[in-house]
Design a protein around this motif. Structure first.
Motif, PDB file in Angstrom:
ATOM      1  N   UNK A  31      13.219 -26.061  44.583  1.00 21.31           N
ATOM      2  CA  UNK A  31      14.132 -25.127  43.913  1.00 21.31           C
ATOM      3  C   UNK A  31      14.078 -25.343  42.404  1.00 21.31           C
ATOM      4  N   UNK A  32      13.720 -24.289  41.705  1.00 22.69           N
ATOM      5  CA  UNK A  32      13.625 -24.340  40.241  1.00 22.69           C
ATOM      6  C   UNK A  32      14.388 -23.161  39.655  1.00 22.69           C
ATOM      7  N   UNK A  33      15.448 -22.766  40.351  1.00 16.39           N
ATOM      8  CA  UNK A  33      16.190 -21.571  39.946  1.00 16.39           C
ATOM      9  C   UNK A  33      17.637 -21.914  39.630  1.00 16.39           C
ATOM     10  N   UNK A  34      18.223 -21.139  38.727  1.00 13.16           N
ATOM     11  CA  UNK A  34      19.636 -21.294  38.431  1.00 13.16           C
ATOM     12  C   UNK A  34      20.352 -19.963  38.638  1.00 13.16           C
ATOM     13  N   UNK A  35      21.648 -20.057  38.818  1.00 12.98           N
ATOM     14  CA  UNK A  35      22.530 -18.899  38.929  1.00 12.98           C
ATOM     15  C   UNK A  35      23.211 -18.737  37.579  1.00 12.98           C
ATOM     16  N   UNK A  36      23.318 -17.511  37.112  1.00 14.53           N
ATOM     17  CA  UNK A  36      23.965 -17.222  35.828  1.00 14.53           C
ATOM     18  C   UNK A  36      25.052 -16.189  36.060  1.00 14.53           C
ATOM     19  N   UNK A  37      26.278 -16.509  35.684  1.00 14.25           N
ATOM     20  CA  UNK A  37      27.388 -15.574  35.857  1.00 14.25           C
ATOM     21  C   UNK A  37      28.190 -15.429  34.584  1.00 14.25           C
ATOM     22  N   UNK A  82      12.538 -29.504  35.766  1.00 12.76           N
ATOM     23  CA  UNK A  82      13.192 -30.090  34.591  1.00 12.76           C
ATOM     24  C   UNK A  82      13.884 -29.014  33.769  1.00 12.76           C
ATOM     25  N   UNK A  83      13.183 -27.903  33.579  1.00 13.09           N
ATOM     26  CA  UNK A  83      13.755 -26.804  32.797  1.00 13.09           C
ATOM     27  C   UNK A  83      14.981 -26.236  33.502  1.00 13.09           C
ATOM     28  N   UNK A  84      14.871 -26.079  34.818  1.00  9.26           N
ATOM     29  CA  UNK A  84      16.003 -25.561  35.588  1.00  9.26           C
ATOM     30  C   UNK A  84      17.192 -26.502  35.473  1.00  9.26           C
ATOM     31  N   UNK A  85      16.930 -27.806  35.513  1.00 10.79           N
ATOM     32  CA  UNK A  85      17.998 -28.797  35.408  1.00 10.79           C
ATOM     33  C   UNK A  85      18.697 -28.709  34.058  1.00 10.79           C
ATOM     34  N   UNK A  86      17.918 -28.596  33.001  1.00 11.03           N
ATOM     35  CA  UNK A  86      18.499 -28.467  31.661  1.00 11.03           C
ATOM     36  C   UNK A  86      19.383 -27.223  31.578  1.00 11.03           C
ATOM     37  N   UNK A  87      18.874 -26.126  32.099  1.00  5.47           N
ATOM     38  CA  UNK A  87      19.611 -24.864  32.026  1.00  5.47           C
ATOM     39  C   UNK A  87      20.858 -24.890  32.906  1.00  5.47           C
ATOM     40  N   UNK A  88      20.731 -25.501  34.086  1.00  7.57           N
ATOM     41  CA  UNK A  88      21.866 -25.548  35.015  1.00  7.57           C
ATOM     42  C   UNK A  88      23.031 -26.327  34.417  1.00  7.57           C
ATOM     43  N   UNK A  89      22.720 -27.298  33.579  1.00  8.76           N
ATOM     44  CA  UNK A  89      23.753 -28.151  33.000  1.00  8.76           C
ATOM     45  C   UNK A  89      24.100 -27.783  31.565  1.00  8.76           C
ATOM     46  N   UNK A  90      23.528 -26.690  31.093  1.00  8.37           N
ATOM     47  CA  UNK A  90      23.785 -26.269  29.721  1.00  8.37           C
ATOM     48  C   UNK A  90      25.205 -25.727  29.587  1.00  8.37           C
ATOM     49  N   UNK A  91      25.778 -25.891  28.415  1.00  9.11           N
ATOM     50  CA  UNK A  91      27.071 -25.277  28.121  1.00  9.11           C
ATOM     51  C   UNK A  91      26.907 -24.389  26.893  1.00  9.11           C
ATOM     52  N   UNK A  92      27.815 -23.446  26.754  1.00 13.38           N
ATOM     53  CA  UNK A  92      27.797 -22.525  25.614  1.00 13.38           C
ATOM     54  C   UNK A  92      26.512 -21.711  25.525  1.00 13.38           C
ATOM     55  N   UNK A  93      25.996 -21.303  26.667  1.00 18.42           N
ATOM     56  CA  UNK A  93      24.819 -20.425  26.653  1.00 18.42           C
ATOM     57  C   UNK A  93      25.315 -19.001  26.415  1.00 18.42           C
TER      58      UNK A  93
END
Length: 111
Positions: A31-37, A82-93
């Motif tokens: 899994x290399x995907x994130x959910x964005x809401x 790795x990229x998915x992990x960074x994005x999943x844990x990002x704040x203020x996107x």
């Protein structure tokens, strides 16, 4: 529903931090995907481009799928976990002027 009201921003942030702590990566290493809401109502064709542009900061984006509705969301597929992990844990996107929420996307293989 949760409506954002003025004055309670601080409390909201605390809640958001707790949500982030629970954002455990899925066990499935493929899994290399994130959910964005939290995107605005006007989710259209341009959103895929805006999302791609916003999330390229974390790594190569290989796909974006937007789902319209009263509470639109999207899935973003990355080239690497790795990229998915960074994005999943990002704040203020921010995407198109909206601050969005991100978390890991889980596959629903419950059949």
């Amino acid at each position: 529903g949760h409506h954002l009201t003025g004055g309670g921003a601080e409390k909201g942030l605390e809640k958001f931090d707790r949500v982030k702590e629970q954002n455990k990566p899925p066990a499935d290493p493929s899994i290399k995907s994130i959910w964005v809401g939290g995107m605005g109502m006007g989710v259209g064709q341009q959103w895929e481009t805006l999302i791609k542009d916003a999330f390229y900061a974390y790594g190569e984006v290989v796909g974006v799928k937007t789902v319209a509705g009263s509470r639109p969301f999207a899935f973003v597929d990355f080239a690497t976990r790795e990229a998915a992990s960074l994005a999943a844990n990002a704040v203020n996107v921010r995407v198109g002027g909206c601050e969005v929420n991100t978390r890991w996307a889980y596959k629903n293989n419950n059949q």
